[in-house]
Design a protein around this motif. Sequence first.
Motif, short mmCIF file in Angstrom:
data_model
loop_
_atom_site.label_atom_id
_atom_site.label_comp_id
_atom_site.label_asym_id
_atom_site.label_seq_id
_atom_site.Cartn_x
_atom_site.Cartn_y
_atom_site.Cartn_z
N LEU A 57 57.62 -70.13 -8.18
CA LEU A 57 57.07 -68.88 -8.70
C LEU A 57 57.14 -68.85 -10.22
O LEU A 57 56.20 -68.38 -10.89
N ALA A 58 58.22 -69.36 -10.79
CA ALA A 58 58.34 -69.41 -12.24
C ALA A 58 57.27 -70.31 -12.85
O ALA A 58 56.71 -70.01 -13.92
N ILE A 59 56.95 -71.40 -12.17
CA ILE A 59 55.89 -72.29 -12.65
C ILE A 59 54.54 -71.58 -12.61
O ILE A 59 53.74 -71.69 -13.54
N LEU A 60 54.29 -70.82 -11.54
CA LEU A 60 53.04 -70.07 -11.45
C LEU A 60 52.93 -69.04 -12.58
O LEU A 60 51.85 -68.87 -13.18
N ALA A 61 54.02 -68.35 -12.86
CA ALA A 61 54.01 -67.39 -13.97
C ALA A 61 53.76 -68.09 -15.29
O ALA A 61 53.02 -67.60 -16.16
N SER A 62 54.35 -69.27 -15.45
CA SER A 62 54.14 -70.05 -16.67
C SER A 62 52.69 -70.49 -16.81
O SER A 62 52.12 -70.50 -17.91
N VAL A 63 52.06 -70.84 -15.69
CA VAL A 63 50.64 -71.22 -15.72
C VAL A 63 49.79 -70.04 -16.19
O VAL A 63 48.84 -70.22 -16.98
N CYS A 64 50.11 -68.85 -15.74
CA CYS A 64 49.37 -67.66 -16.19
C CYS A 64 49.53 -67.45 -17.69
O CYS A 64 48.56 -67.10 -18.38
N VAL A 65 50.74 -67.65 -18.20
CA VAL A 65 50.95 -67.55 -19.65
C VAL A 65 50.16 -68.62 -20.38
O VAL A 65 49.57 -68.38 -21.44
N PHE A 66 50.11 -69.82 -19.81
CA PHE A 66 49.33 -70.91 -20.41
C PHE A 66 47.85 -70.55 -20.49
O PHE A 66 47.19 -70.80 -21.50
N LEU A 67 47.33 -69.94 -19.42
CA LEU A 67 45.92 -69.57 -19.40
C LEU A 67 45.60 -68.55 -20.50
O LEU A 67 44.48 -68.53 -21.04
#
Length: 297
Positions: free
Chosen positions: A65-75
């Motif tokens: 889940l933390a990786i998914l949140a990080s991906v959103c920040v990356f986007l």
Amino acid sequence: DLVDEAFSVVVPWRWVLGDTPFVDEQNLSQAAGLLAYPFFKLYALIGGGDASGLVLYGRHLYLGLAILASVCVFLLARRSLPRTLAALVAAPFTTLVLFETPQLTANALCALCLTAAAALGAVAVLGGSRRWALGAGVAFGLAGVAYPTVLLLTPFIGVLLAFSVGERLVPAPARGIAREVAGERRPASGLRAWRVLSAWSLGGALVVTPVVALVVLLAGAANLRRSWDYTIALARHLDQLGGTSKAGEVALSFLTLLADQWYVVAAALGALAVLRLRPAAGPWLLLLTPPAVWLTG
């Protein structure tokens, strides 16, 4: 952790074994388990009901889940930075552990889902399609399921989102009056704000509505009322319902945080001053995000 971590693992696992939400457990904080339950059920199906390694499995879910949140920040970050620098800005969100509990607790689920919602919502505000707003609404809805009191913020976030889009209504739109918005001349209209807000609202409703319906169907109104009464009584016993005193405690904690980490505040004000003087430096100032997140985490 025999408190939050243990509770966040045991509750959905009890449901796997046959317990019913809000019937066999009264604490309303079990709501976060509704999001974890499908993954725990999958674990039981694959492992034949063996609970060995269950806590570690939950920690792996937290990391995912933390990786998914990080991906959103990356986007979001990649709209202003090269991909490599955007990845640097987003990377710390994969390593933060809230309250030293790397588990799908209510706090962790809510914080990470809100992070994703804020990032996706910002992409929508900055010109992204309605799909970004829809995704932000879904993430916010998941945060609301994990931490139901967050749903009280819905009208405030909705108003903020609508005003952040950057388009304004005019008294006489039929005259074709145009305003300069974000450096572009285009008809001033609230249409795009409405589209973004409606997509965001739809995303949240797609998550919250079926979850509420399922809980009412499984538990019934009487059991939900019993759970509510228990949770309120517990909060009263812990002196967590004290209106003014609670607000004062929160304000004092916030001021204490500012005093303890004054250097972060000073760095933020310095970055803001640089941005006002040199707007072109904005993308590079985003690189301050990783150390800021580490220092405040």
